[in-house]
Scaffold this motif. Structure first.
Motif, mmCIF file in Angstrom:
data_model
loop_
_atom_site.group_PDB
_atom_site.id
_atom_site.type_symbol
_atom_site.label_atom_id
_atom_site.label_comp_id
_atom_site.label_asym_id
_atom_site.label_seq_id
_atom_site.Cartn_x
_atom_site.Cartn_y
_atom_site.Cartn_z
ATOM 1 N N VAL A 27 0.842 -1.190 0.000
ATOM 2 C CA VAL A 27 0.000 0.000 0.000
ATOM 3 C C VAL A 27 0.880 1.243 0.000
ATOM 4 N N ARG A 28 0.616 2.151 -0.913
ATOM 5 C CA ARG A 28 1.400 3.373 -1.015
ATOM 6 C C ARG A 28 0.663 4.579 -0.431
ATOM 7 N N THR A 29 -0.661 4.465 -0.312
ATOM 8 C CA THR A 29 -1.464 5.581 0.185
ATOM 9 C C THR A 29 -2.163 5.184 1.478
ATOM 10 N N TRP A 30 -1.927 5.958 2.524
ATOM 11 C CA TRP A 30 -2.563 5.731 3.821
ATOM 12 C C TRP A 30 -3.346 6.968 4.210
ATOM 13 N N ILE A 31 -4.500 6.737 4.822
ATOM 14 C CA ILE A 31 -5.359 7.840 5.253
ATOM 15 C C ILE A 31 -5.198 8.016 6.760
ATOM 16 N N ARG A 32 -4.897 9.228 7.176
ATOM 17 C CA ARG A 32 -4.715 9.512 8.593
ATOM 18 C C ARG A 32 -6.017 9.965 9.229
ATOM 19 N N THR A 33 -6.316 9.347 10.370
ATOM 20 C CA THR A 33 -7.464 9.767 11.168
ATOM 21 C C THR A 33 -7.056 9.673 12.634
ATOM 22 N N VAL A 34 -8.006 9.546 13.530
ATOM 23 C CA VAL A 34 -7.711 9.545 14.964
ATOM 24 C C VAL A 34 -8.417 8.365 15.620
ATOM 25 N N GLY A 35 -7.761 7.730 16.568
ATOM 26 C CA GLY A 35 -8.374 6.631 17.297
ATOM 27 C C GLY A 35 -8.070 6.710 18.777
ATOM 28 N N GLY A 36 -9.058 6.440 19.598
ATOM 29 C CA GLY A 36 -8.867 6.453 21.051
ATOM 30 C C GLY A 36 -10.201 6.288 21.749
ATOM 31 N N ALA A 37 -10.310 5.314 22.637
ATOM 32 C CA ALA A 37 -11.600 4.995 23.258
ATOM 33 C C ALA A 37 -12.188 6.174 24.017
ATOM 34 N N GLU A 38 -11.382 6.791 24.882
ATOM 35 C CA GLU A 38 -11.928 7.850 25.733
ATOM 36 C C GLU A 38 -12.278 9.105 24.938
ATOM 37 N N SER A 39 -11.454 9.446 23.946
ATOM 38 C CA SER A 39 -11.804 10.604 23.119
ATOM 39 C C SER A 39 -13.015 10.298 22.251
ATOM 40 N N ASN A 40 -13.180 9.031 21.847
ATOM 41 C CA ASN A 40 -14.399 8.651 21.117
ATOM 42 C C ASN A 40 -15.636 8.911 21.969
ATOM 43 N N VAL A 41 -15.565 8.510 23.242
ATOM 44 C CA VAL A 41 -16.697 8.744 24.148
ATOM 45 C C VAL A 41 -16.963 10.237 24.279
ATOM 46 N N ALA A 42 -15.894 11.022 24.452
ATOM 47 C CA ALA A 42 -16.050 12.474 24.595
ATOM 48 C C ALA A 42 -16.676 13.088 23.352
ATOM 49 N N ALA A 46 -20.265 15.039 23.149
ATOM 50 C CA ALA A 46 -20.391 16.422 22.678
ATOM 51 C C ALA A 46 -21.432 16.526 21.569
ATOM 52 N N LEU A 47 -21.439 15.555 20.664
ATOM 53 C CA LEU A 47 -22.413 15.573 19.576
ATOM 54 C C LEU A 47 -23.839 15.333 20.089
ATOM 55 N N LEU A 48 -23.935 14.704 21.266
ATOM 56 C CA LEU A 48 -25.242 14.477 21.889
ATOM 57 C C LEU A 48 -25.665 15.666 22.761
ATOM 58 N N ALA A 66 -2.746 17.236 15.081
ATOM 59 C CA ALA A 66 -3.870 16.716 14.301
ATOM 60 C C ALA A 66 -4.873 15.989 15.190
ATOM 61 N N VAL A 67 -4.370 15.217 16.153
ATOM 62 C CA VAL A 67 -5.255 14.494 17.076
ATOM 63 C C VAL A 67 -6.085 15.474 17.894
ATOM 64 N N VAL A 68 -5.433 16.464 18.473
ATOM 65 C CA VAL A 68 -6.139 17.433 19.311
ATOM 66 C C VAL A 68 -7.165 18.211 18.488
ATOM 67 N N SER A 69 -6.788 18.617 17.291
ATOM 68 C CA SER A 69 -7.715 19.375 16.435
ATOM 69 C C SER A 69 -8.933 18.550 16.069
ATOM 70 N N ALA A 70 -8.724 17.268 15.780
ATOM 71 C CA ALA A 70 -9.841 16.408 15.389
ATOM 72 C C ALA A 70 -10.831 16.238 16.534
ATOM 73 N N VAL A 71 -10.318 16.050 17.745
ATOM 74 C CA VAL A 71 -11.214 15.892 18.901
ATOM 75 C C VAL A 71 -11.930 17.208 19.195
ATOM 76 N N ALA A 72 -11.212 18.312 19.122
ATOM 77 C CA ALA A 72 -11.816 19.620 19.382
ATOM 78 C C ALA A 72 -12.905 19.949 18.365
ATOM 79 N N SER A 74 -15.152 18.187 17.258
ATOM 80 C CA SER A 74 -16.450 17.619 17.645
ATOM 81 C C SER A 74 -17.107 18.395 18.774
ATOM 82 N N GLY A 75 -16.428 19.432 19.258
ATOM 83 C CA GLY A 75 -16.998 20.240 20.332
ATOM 84 C C GLY A 75 -16.508 19.859 21.710
ATOM 85 N N VAL A 76 -15.438 19.061 21.770
ATOM 86 C CA VAL A 76 -14.883 18.614 23.046
ATOM 87 C C VAL A 76 -13.885 19.637 23.568
#
Length: 321
Positions: A27-42, A46-48, A66-72, A74-76
């Motif tokens: 694989v030459r192309t990877w997509i970056r996102t964020v993963g983490g149980a507690e931030s997922n809950v947060a 926030a969306l609720l 990037a991780v902090v921006s992605a969590v923020a 969502s309104g966290v």
């Protein structure tokens, strides 16, 4: 940190998933996102509409930002996240049928009991963490124990077992029972309990975990059972079981975190046991219908209708499309 209702604590990492088909080594192309149980809950909270905060540590690097921006996004509230100038942000790769973690020496793995002195618990009603955090490092285990031992003047401690066999390899899994029994509100999957403690039966799990005021056993596509203590007598009330919704599953990752968020949001709202379990199922169903770890909640009118639905209407409803 602005006043939040639920404060979630735990590591989140940069997550890379293949951007094309084929073996991972090609694989030459990877997509970056964020993963983490507690931030997922947060993020779900926030969306609720719940004021949620997330506390962790990331490196002073692009992945951490990037991780902090992605969590923020969502309104966290992320003002409690520490930026470590020396250690990197953890990351992992999700390949076909496997996950590879690169978190040794990460910023979050260095978190310890001293973090407790920095936490602003004013106005916090629930402090949420999971069994992932104490497995990351010895200092994170010490932090988790300190969190559980701290006075609970206005907040309750919520703990999701979140069993990760790879993280507990060579470690004392009895710690999970210790922490799960010390929380005020504990969530555990029946399959997790079977793997760790040898029983997935709600009554058997309750016998192992008599401590929590509220115990939720997630039973996969079957549903979930809640056992709660009567605050007046101290005795357990009758167990409540609520079947899960039928869902055309797209991706199962993150559904447990979404269930926890839905359940906690309904708990804060003072809903009945059945409606609290249904709220968990509804948010889990949203997560199951997306490749993302966090899904957009259903419209308020749909949620209200389903929370109040009779048993047959609830059982007949299917989430698809």
């Amino acid at each position: 940190m602005r006043q939040v209702q639920v404060l979630c604590l735990g590591e989140s990492m940069a997550l890379f998933v293949p951007g094309e088909d084929g073996p991972a080594d090609r694989v030459r192309t990877w997509i970056r996102t964020v993963g983490g149980a507690e931030s997922n809950v947060a993020c779900n909270l926030a969306l609720l509409g719940v004021r949620a905060g997330w506390v962790s540590a990331v490196g002073d690097d692009p992945l951490g930002r990037a991780v902090v921006s992605a969590v923020a996004a969502s309104g966290v509230d992320v003002s409690g996240v520490d930026i470590d100038p020396l250690r990197p942000t953890g990351l992992y790769f999700k390949e076909s049928g496997s996950v590879r973690y690169y978190r040794a020496g990460s910023a979050a793995s260095a978190m310890g009991p001293e973090l407790l002195d920095k936490l602003d618990l004013d106005g916090v009603r629930i402090l949420h963490t999971s069994g992932i955090t104490p497995a990351i490092s010895g200092s994170c285990l010490a932090l988790t124990r300190a969190l559980f031992a701290a006075p609970r003047r206005t907040h309750r401690v919520s703990f999701d077992v979140n069993w990760r066999p790879v993280l507990w390899r060579g470690k004392d899994r009895a710690v999970l029972r210790e922490l799960a029994d010390a929380a005020d509100l504990t969530l555990v999957g029946a399959d997790e309990a079977e793997a760790v403690w040898g029983t997935g039966d709600p009554a058997g799990i309750r016998a192992l975990l008599p401590g929590p005021d509220t115990l939720v056993i997630k039973q996969g596509e079957r549903g979930a059972t809640m056992i709660e203590r009567d605050p007046a007598t101290g005795a357990d009330l009758d167990a409540v079981f609520e079947p899960a919704l039928r869902v055309d599953v797209v991706e199962p990752i993150g559904a447990g975190d979404a269930f926890a968020a839905g359940f906690l949001a309904a708990t804060l709202a003072g809903e009945s046991p059945r409606r609290r379990l249904r709220a968990g199922h509804l948010q889990a169903a949203v997560s199951l219908r997306t490749h993302e770890d966090v899904g957009i909640p259903l419209p308020d009118d749909v949620v209200a209708e389903l929370l109040a639905a009779d048993e047959r209407t609830w059982a007949d409803w299917r989430m698809s499309g």
